[in-house]
Enzyme design. Structure first.
Site, mmCIF file in Angstrom:
data_model
loop_
_atom_site.group_PDB
_atom_site.id
_atom_site.type_symbol
_atom_site.label_atom_id
_atom_site.label_comp_id
_atom_site.label_asym_id
_atom_site.label_seq_id
_atom_site.Cartn_x
_atom_site.Cartn_y
_atom_site.Cartn_z
ATOM 1 N N SER A 163 0.795 -1.220 0.000
ATOM 2 C CA SER A 163 0.000 0.000 0.000
ATOM 3 C C SER A 163 0.838 1.286 0.000
ATOM 4 O O SER A 163 1.642 1.498 -0.890
ATOM 5 C CB SER A 163 -0.934 -0.068 1.207
ATOM 6 O OG SER A 163 -1.776 1.019 1.245
ATOM 7 N N GLY A 195 -0.872 -0.627 13.583
ATOM 8 C CA GLY A 195 -1.001 -2.015 13.143
ATOM 9 C C GLY A 195 -0.086 -2.324 11.974
ATOM 10 O O GLY A 195 0.011 -3.469 11.539
ATOM 11 N N ARG A 253 1.083 5.742 17.535
ATOM 12 C CA ARG A 253 0.595 6.935 16.843
ATOM 13 C C ARG A 253 -0.108 7.872 17.827
ATOM 14 O O ARG A 253 -0.797 7.420 18.741
ATOM 15 C CB ARG A 253 -0.389 6.560 15.742
ATOM 16 C CG ARG A 253 0.230 5.723 14.665
ATOM 17 C CD ARG A 253 -0.513 5.852 13.353
ATOM 18 N NE ARG A 253 -0.050 4.847 12.418
ATOM 19 C CZ ARG A 253 1.065 4.934 11.692
ATOM 20 N NH1 ARG A 253 1.847 6.005 11.805
ATOM 21 N NH2 ARG A 253 1.410 3.964 10.866
HETATM 22 C C1 16G Z 1 -4.051 -0.238 6.979
HETATM 23 C C2 16G Z 1 -5.541 -0.325 6.877
HETATM 24 C C3 16G Z 1 -6.173 1.033 7.051
HETATM 25 C C4 16G Z 1 -5.740 1.646 8.346
HETATM 26 C C5 16G Z 1 -4.244 1.642 8.461
HETATM 27 C C6 16G Z 1 -3.850 2.024 9.846
HETATM 28 C C7 16G Z 1 -6.783 -1.811 5.458
HETATM 29 C C8 16G Z 1 -7.039 -2.268 4.064
HETATM 30 N N1 16G Z 1 -5.907 -0.844 5.576
HETATM 31 O O1 16G Z 1 -3.507 0.527 5.943
HETATM 32 O O2 16G Z 1 -7.547 0.871 7.054
HETATM 33 O O3 16G Z 1 -6.185 2.962 8.459
HETATM 34 O O4 16G Z 1 -3.751 0.334 8.217
HETATM 35 O O5 16G Z 1 -2.486 1.958 9.939
HETATM 36 O O6 16G Z 1 -7.348 -2.315 6.419
HETATM 37 P P1 16G Z 1 -1.803 2.027 11.337
HETATM 38 O O7 16G Z 1 -2.370 0.919 12.181
HETATM 39 O O8 16G Z 1 -0.361 1.889 11.031
HETATM 40 O O9 16G Z 1 -2.145 3.369 11.893
HETATM 41 MG MG MG Z 2 -3.641 1.270 0.279
#
Ligand code: 16G
Ligand code: MG
Length: 546
Positions: A67, A505, A511
């Site tokens: 992504s 995650g 964060r």
């Molecule tokens: C991933 C998730 C997105 C979320 C992000 C949070 C999917 C397809 N994508 O990119 O929804 O906002 O993680 O990232 O579920 P973080 O946990 O690093 O803040």
């Molecule tokens: Mg993406």
């Protein structure tokens, strides 16, 4: 069963003789890591997808992407039969498989087969695709090998956006009721529904959009989409693509994540005053809009703004139809306080979910029409069967006025324009464009629906991010001890202040989010909260600052 497991073990050992040393977790969007650590995991996810296909009797999808993460990373994510995220029970299996030693792998697979009662001798299909990362081809080969070893047919779709792969899987499993499972079928569906939604009076000049493709897969796909729209409906939208990967690096100083978190225009793109600009992320499942005003001030229109625009458009048409279909908006803790207020004041129900698409999606399907968006630009709208039936009937109901019938027709076309399986930059871009055309708005008119509270996000590096535990959809933290009290005290000092922290995650960081009425106060609050995280959660590598 034992024979199958044993041959898998031998095959794996010959490909990956080194021991399993990394510990993997199937996070919000699958497994992610530096690409050179992922070969074995991706191979094993091929096996897992093959098993899942046997278990469901349906086609399963797998996409190789990281992504918005840097180009040297990669990832693997499994897509369930209706284009949704992998079932929770199978996430656990995925973790077990990813972390098993080569000797344990056979018994892990045998246990999965036993628990789920799947027939190891049955056949199936796995649809695979990847983004533009250089490591993608190599990993996709491992993936297909893993699938093949389970006796399931692996279908390689090559380069696709993540939402395109979700779309394929749904089309295949619903006997094409959702659309034709080809890349062209995807563009045709979007182009046709866009055409069906055009207002009776078109703007005098075609809207112009400048698109930052994050140097990823979405850039080329956007060009293809525009060609199909032009062939279907004529020159009704003009999209110029920048950051298409021919010179820049994937997600580097560009893309939706950069624009959202840095709150500035991406590099590699000319941004002229008043022009509508959009940014995709690396696999084109997120989108944010932005523009520069007459004094060169940058304005961001993020997922909250898109959700609000879409929800109001749908709400107006539902009211015309006088149905009792339920409409709701699902947000996360990251939603701007002003967006939540605006929806409350507009009498549109709004609820909070945990971060991560699957959580929002699950909540959204509780409504007949569920609009869900993360502030970062990932989101879509889902429609219940009953909603679709109501719109279909209304569109043709002779007892209704022309306006009412038109509302039914528009909602029906909207349900086809939107990729209901998952957030989709291409489809969401068209969704916004068509609503703006109906309203006769540009970005600045859209932007004044409500004014965002200034906000700031920061990351804090800590020894173990899992010491931070949260509750109330991430809005409060329960560990480490005393941190929430500190946050409360800091928030109390700022007018309109709000702040929360959560372990990421997808990255090894905690964060921090903060918002307040004034920019300086939001920044100050973010820094102070980050410092408390650093102090109480075992910070490393320097005290956080702006
Ligand atoms: C991933 C998730 C997105 C979320 C992000 C949070 C999917 C397809 N994508 O990119 O929804 O906002 O993680 O990232 O579920 P973080 O946990 O690093 O803040
Ligand atoms: Mg993406």
């Amino acid at each position: 069963m034992e024979a199958v497991a044993d041959s898998l073990r031998k095959e794996e050992l010959s490909r990956f003789p080194e021991p399993v040393i990394w510990k993997f977790g199937y996070g919000t969007a699958g497994f992610r890591d530096k690409a050179d650590r992922l070969d074995r995991v991706v191979f094993r996810m091929g096996i897992l997808a093959g098993l899942r296909s046997k278990c469901t009797g349906a086609t399963i999808g797998v996409v190789v992407t990281a992504s918005h993460n840097p180009v040297e990373d990669n990832g693997v994510k499994v897509v369930d039969p209706l284009g949704e995220m992998l079932a929770r029970e199978w996430e656990i299996f995925a973790n077990q498989m990813a972390n098993a030693s080569p000797d344990e792998l056979g018994s892990v697979i045998a246990e999965i087969a036993r628990t789920t009662g799947l027939d190891i001798t049955s056949t199936g299909q796995v649809a695979c695709a990847r983004d533009t990362r250089p490591s993608g081809k190599r990993l996709l080969k491992h993936l297909l090998k893993g699938v093949e070893l389970t006796g399931v047919d692996g279908r390689d779709y090559g380069l696709l956006t993540t939402p395109q792969l979700h779309y394929m899987v749904r089309c295949i499993n619903t006997n094409e009721a959702f659309g034709v499972p080809t890349e062209d079928g995807y563009y045709q569906k979007l182009a046709m529904s866009f055409k069906d939604l055009l207002p009776k009076v078109l703007p005098s000049t075609a809207p112009r959009v400048r698109l930052d493709g994050a140097n990823g897969v979405g850039a080329d796909k956007a060009r293809k989409l525009v060609q199909v729209i032009q062939a279907t409906a004529g020159n009704i939208i003009d999209i110029e693509v920048f950051n298409d990967g021919t010179s820049g690096t994937l997600n580097e100083n560009c893309g939706a994540d950069y624009v959202k978190t840095q709150q500035k225009a991406p590099m590699g793109m000319e941004v002229n005053q008043g022009e509508r600009c959009v940014s995709f992320d690396g696999d084109a499942d997120r989108i944010v809009f932005f523009y520069m005003d007459s004094v060169q001030k940058f304005h961001l229109l993020d997922g909250d703004k898109i959700a609000t625009l879409a929800a109001v458009f749908i709400y107006e048409r539902l009211r015309m139809l006088k149905t009792d279909l339920s409409l709701g908006v699902v947000q996360t803790a990251y939603a701007n306080g002003s967006a939540t207020n605006y929806l409350n004041q507009s009498n549109i129900p709004v609820v909070c979910a945990l971060t991560g698409v699957k959580h929002l999606h699950h909540k959204a399907v509780e409504y007949d029409i569920g609009v869900y968006f993360e502030a970062n630009g990932h989101g879509t709208v889902v429609f219940s069967d009953q909603a679709l039936e109501t719109f279909t009937k209304a569109a043709e109901d002779g007892r209704l006025s022309e306006e009412e019938k038109e509302a039914g027709r528009q909602l029906l076309a909207l349900s086809r324009l939107i990729n209901q399986t998952v957030g989709d930059s291409l489809s969401d871009m068209l969704l916004v464009e068509i609503i703006l055309m109906h309203k006769g708005w540009g970005c600045s008119e859209w932007n004044v629906m409500y004014t965002d509270l200034p906000n700031r996000q920061l990351k804090v590096q800590v020894k173990d991010r899992m010491v931070v535990k949260t509750t109330d959809f991430d809005r409060k933290c329960t560990s480490p001890e005393g941190l929430q009290e500190q946050i409360d005290a800091l928030v109390f000092q700022e007018t309109g202040g709000r702040s929360f922290v959560r372990p990421s995650g997808t990255e090894d960081v905690v964060r921090v989010y903060a918002e307040a009425e004034k920019r300086a106060a939001a920044d100050k609050l973010a820094v102070e909260v980050a410092q408390q995280v650093y102090k109480l959660a075992g910070g490393i590598g320097g005290v956080p600052c702006l």
